[in-house]
Design a protein around this motif. Structure first.
Motif, PDB file in Angstrom:
ATOM      1  N   PHE A  45       8.473 -10.340   3.628  1.00 32.79           N
ATOM      2  CA  PHE A  45       9.401 -10.631   4.715  1.00 32.79           C
ATOM      3  C   PHE A  45      10.316 -11.804   4.358  1.00 32.79           C
ATOM      4  N   HIS A  90      13.461  -0.255  12.106  1.00 31.95           N
ATOM      5  CA  HIS A  90      13.689  -1.317  11.125  1.00 31.95           C
ATOM      6  C   HIS A  90      15.020  -1.100  10.396  1.00 31.95           C
ATOM      7  N   PRO A  91      15.930  -2.068  10.475  1.00 30.10           N
ATOM      8  CA  PRO A  91      17.248  -1.894   9.856  1.00 30.10           C
ATOM      9  C   PRO A  91      17.189  -1.693   8.337  1.00 30.10           C
ATOM     10  N   GLY A  92      16.143  -2.191   7.707  1.00 34.39           N
ATOM     11  CA  GLY A  92      15.983  -2.028   6.259  1.00 34.39           C
ATOM     12  C   GLY A  92      15.293  -0.735   5.875  1.00 34.39           C
ATOM     13  N   TRP A 113      10.336 -13.059  13.265  1.00 35.98           N
ATOM     14  CA  TRP A 113       9.239 -12.098  13.367  1.00 35.98           C
ATOM     15  C   TRP A 113       8.595 -12.170  14.753  1.00 35.98           C
ATOM     16  N   MET A 137      10.596 -10.694  17.589  1.00 30.47           N
ATOM     17  CA  MET A 137      10.763  -9.252  17.518  1.00 30.47           C
ATOM     18  C   MET A 137       9.478  -8.480  17.745  1.00 30.47           C
ATOM     19  N   VAL A 181      13.066 -11.245   1.784  1.00 33.62           N
ATOM     20  CA  VAL A 181      14.214 -10.438   2.182  1.00 33.62           C
ATOM     21  C   VAL A 181      15.070 -11.092   3.273  1.00 33.62           C
ATOM     22  N   HIS A 182      14.403 -11.551   4.334  1.00 39.30           N
ATOM     23  CA  HIS A 182      15.177 -12.080   5.467  1.00 39.30           C
ATOM     24  C   HIS A 182      14.449 -13.190   6.207  1.00 39.30           C
ATOM     25  N   GLU A 199      10.679   0.465   3.501  1.00 38.03           N
ATOM     26  CA  GLU A 199      10.592  -0.965   3.167  1.00 38.03           C
ATOM     27  C   GLU A 199       9.565  -1.659   4.057  1.00 38.03           C
ATOM     28  N   LEU A 200       9.635  -1.374   5.357  1.00 41.26           N
ATOM     29  CA  LEU A 200       8.698  -2.016   6.284  1.00 41.26           C
ATOM     30  C   LEU A 200       7.262  -1.595   5.984  1.00 41.26           C
ATOM     31  N   TYR A 226       7.706  -0.180  15.526  1.00 39.64           N
ATOM     32  CA  TYR A 226       8.980  -0.698  15.016  1.00 39.64           C
ATOM     33  C   TYR A 226       9.474   0.055  13.777  1.00 39.64           C
ATOM     34  N   TRP A 250      15.609 -15.460   7.815  1.00 44.62           N
ATOM     35  CA  TRP A 250      16.297 -15.820   9.060  1.00 44.62           C
ATOM     36  C   TRP A 250      15.890 -14.950  10.246  1.00 44.62           C
ATOM     37  N   ARG A 305       5.896  -1.252   3.277  1.00 42.89           N
ATOM     38  CA  ARG A 305       5.314  -2.021   2.168  1.00 42.89           C
ATOM     39  C   ARG A 305       4.461  -3.176   2.670  1.00 42.89           C
ATOM     40  N   ALA A 306       4.706  -3.594   3.920  1.00 45.57           N
ATOM     41  CA  ALA A 306       3.938  -4.703   4.487  1.00 45.57           C
ATOM     42  C   ALA A 306       2.709  -4.218   5.255  1.00 45.57           C
TER      43      ALA A 306
HETATM   44  C1  HEM Z   1      16.666  -5.853   7.414  1.00 41.23           C
HETATM   45  C2  HEM Z   1      13.326  -6.990  10.754  1.00 41.23           C
HETATM   46  C3  HEM Z   1       9.833  -6.517   7.443  1.00 41.23           C
HETATM   47  C4  HEM Z   1      13.148  -5.261   4.158  1.00 41.23           C
HETATM   48  C5  HEM Z   1      16.057  -6.259   8.594  1.00 41.23           C
HETATM   49  C6  HEM Z   1      16.757  -6.715   9.758  1.00 41.23           C
HETATM   50  C7  HEM Z   1      15.841  -7.019  10.693  1.00 41.23           C
HETATM   51  C8  HEM Z   1      14.535  -6.777  10.123  1.00 41.23           C
HETATM   52  C9  HEM Z   1      16.105  -7.545  12.097  1.00 41.23           C
HETATM   53  C10 HEM Z   1      18.276  -6.888   9.872  1.00 41.23           C
HETATM   54  C11 HEM Z   1      18.532  -8.307   9.373  1.00 41.23           C
HETATM   55  C12 HEM Z   1      19.962  -8.687   9.235  1.00 41.23           C
HETATM   56  O1  HEM Z   1      20.826  -7.813   9.123  1.00 41.23           O
HETATM   57  O2  HEM Z   1      20.231  -9.919   9.211  1.00 41.23           O
HETATM   58  C13 HEM Z   1      12.094  -6.951  10.163  1.00 41.23           C
HETATM   59  C14 HEM Z   1      10.844  -7.263  10.816  1.00 41.23           C
HETATM   60  C15 HEM Z   1       9.863  -7.136   9.910  1.00 41.23           C
HETATM   61  C16 HEM Z   1      10.492  -6.738   8.646  1.00 41.23           C
HETATM   62  C17 HEM Z   1      10.669  -7.678  12.284  1.00 41.23           C
HETATM   63  C18 HEM Z   1       8.411  -7.380  10.216  1.00 41.23           C
HETATM   64  C19 HEM Z   1       7.425  -6.844   9.653  1.00 41.23           C
HETATM   65  C20 HEM Z   1      10.426  -6.166   6.264  1.00 41.23           C
HETATM   66  C21 HEM Z   1       9.747  -5.982   5.009  1.00 41.23           C
HETATM   67  C22 HEM Z   1      10.681  -5.633   4.090  1.00 41.23           C
HETATM   68  C23 HEM Z   1      11.955  -5.596   4.751  1.00 41.23           C
HETATM   69  C24 HEM Z   1       8.252  -6.149   4.813  1.00 41.23           C
HETATM   70  C25 HEM Z   1      10.564  -5.337   2.626  1.00 41.23           C
HETATM   71  C26 HEM Z   1       9.471  -5.107   1.995  1.00 41.23           C
HETATM   72  C27 HEM Z   1      14.382  -5.288   4.756  1.00 41.23           C
HETATM   73  C28 HEM Z   1      15.634  -5.025   4.076  1.00 41.23           C
HETATM   74  C29 HEM Z   1      16.650  -5.223   5.004  1.00 41.23           C
HETATM   75  C30 HEM Z   1      16.008  -5.574   6.256  1.00 41.23           C
HETATM   76  C31 HEM Z   1      15.802  -4.624   2.622  1.00 41.23           C
HETATM   77  C32 HEM Z   1      18.148  -5.148   4.740  1.00 41.23           C
HETATM   78  C33 HEM Z   1      18.743  -3.881   5.226  1.00 41.23           C
HETATM   79  C34 HEM Z   1      20.230  -3.844   4.935  1.00 41.23           C
HETATM   80  O3  HEM Z   1      20.894  -4.856   5.190  1.00 41.23           O
HETATM   81  O4  HEM Z   1      20.683  -2.807   4.489  1.00 41.23           O
HETATM   82  N1  HEM Z   1      14.702  -6.313   8.834  1.00 41.23           N
HETATM   83  N2  HEM Z   1      11.857  -6.628   8.855  1.00 41.23           N
HETATM   84  N3  HEM Z   1      11.772  -5.930   6.069  1.00 41.23           N
HETATM   85  N4  HEM Z   1      14.637  -5.598   6.065  1.00 41.23           N
HETATM   86 FE1  HEM Z   1      13.246  -6.088   7.454  1.00 41.23          FE
END
Ligand code: HEM
Length: 90
Positions: free
Chosen positions: A61, A42-44, A70, A73, A64-65, A48-49, A38, A67, A51-52
Motif C-alpha cells: 500500500f 479499487h481504482p488500481g 486506508w 476508506m 503505491v499510494h 492489484e488489491l 472494496y 497519500w 496482492r494484499a
Molecule cells: C490506486 C485505494 C491497496 C495498487 C488507488 C486509489 C485509491 C486506492 C483511493 C486512487 C489513488 C489516487 O488516484 O490518488 C486503496 C485502498 C487499499 C489499496 C483503500 C487498501 C487495501 C492497494 C494495493 C495495491 C494497490 C495493495 C498494490 C499491490 C494501486 C495502484 C493504483 C491504486 C497501482 C493506481 C491506479 C492508477 O492510477 O491507474 N488505490 N488501494 N492498491 N492502487 Fe490502491
C-alpha cells in the motif's frame, strides 16, 4: 453501539486470502480489514488489491499510494485486531 472485534492470528489472516470463495482480509497497523467489498471499486484494479489479501498490506500500500487514507476508506470493514498465534483463545 457496542461493537466487538475479533482477535485474528497470523494463520487466520493467511486463510482469508480471497481464494476459493473465502473473504479477502488484509492487515494494516495491527488491525484487520475485510477488503472483499472494496475489490470491484479499487481504482488500481482488483488484481492489484488482491496482492494484499491474506497478509499485511502496509508495505504494498505504502509503495503505491501513501497519500490514500486506508482507515477512512475501509473503517467500516474493520473485522478485528492482530494477536499472536496462540492469543485468540479466551
Ligand atoms: C490506486 C485505494 C491497496 C495498487 C488507488 C486509489 C485509491 C486506492 C483511493 C486512487 C489513488 C489516487 O488516484 O490518488 C486503496 C485502498 C487499499 C489499496 C483503500 C487498501 C487495501 C492497494 C494495493 C495495491 C494497490 C495493495 C498494490 C499491490 C494501486 C495502484 C493504483 C491504486 C497501482 C493506481 C491506479 C492508477 O492510477 O491507474 N488505490 N488501494 N492498491 N492502487 Fe490502491
Amino acid at each position: 453501539g457496542v461493537t466487538s472485534f475479533m482477535r485474528v492470528t497470523p494463520s487466520m489472516l493467511k486463510q482469508h486470502n480471497g481464494r476459493k470463495g473465502r473473504p479477502a482480509w488484509s492487515s494494516w497497523q495491527g488491525k484487520v480489514y475485510n477488503i472483499t467489498p472494496y475489490l470491484p471499486y479499487h481504482p488500481g484494479g482488483e488484481g492489484e488489491l488482491r496482492r494484499a489479501a491474506g497478509k499485511n498490506g502496509e508495505k504494498l500500500f505504502m509503495e503505491v499510494h501513501p497519500w490514500v487514507n486506508w482507515e477512512n476508506m475501509l473503517g467500516e470493514c474493520l473485522v478485528g485486531i492482530m494477536v499472536g498465534e496462540h492469543e485468540n483463545r479466551s
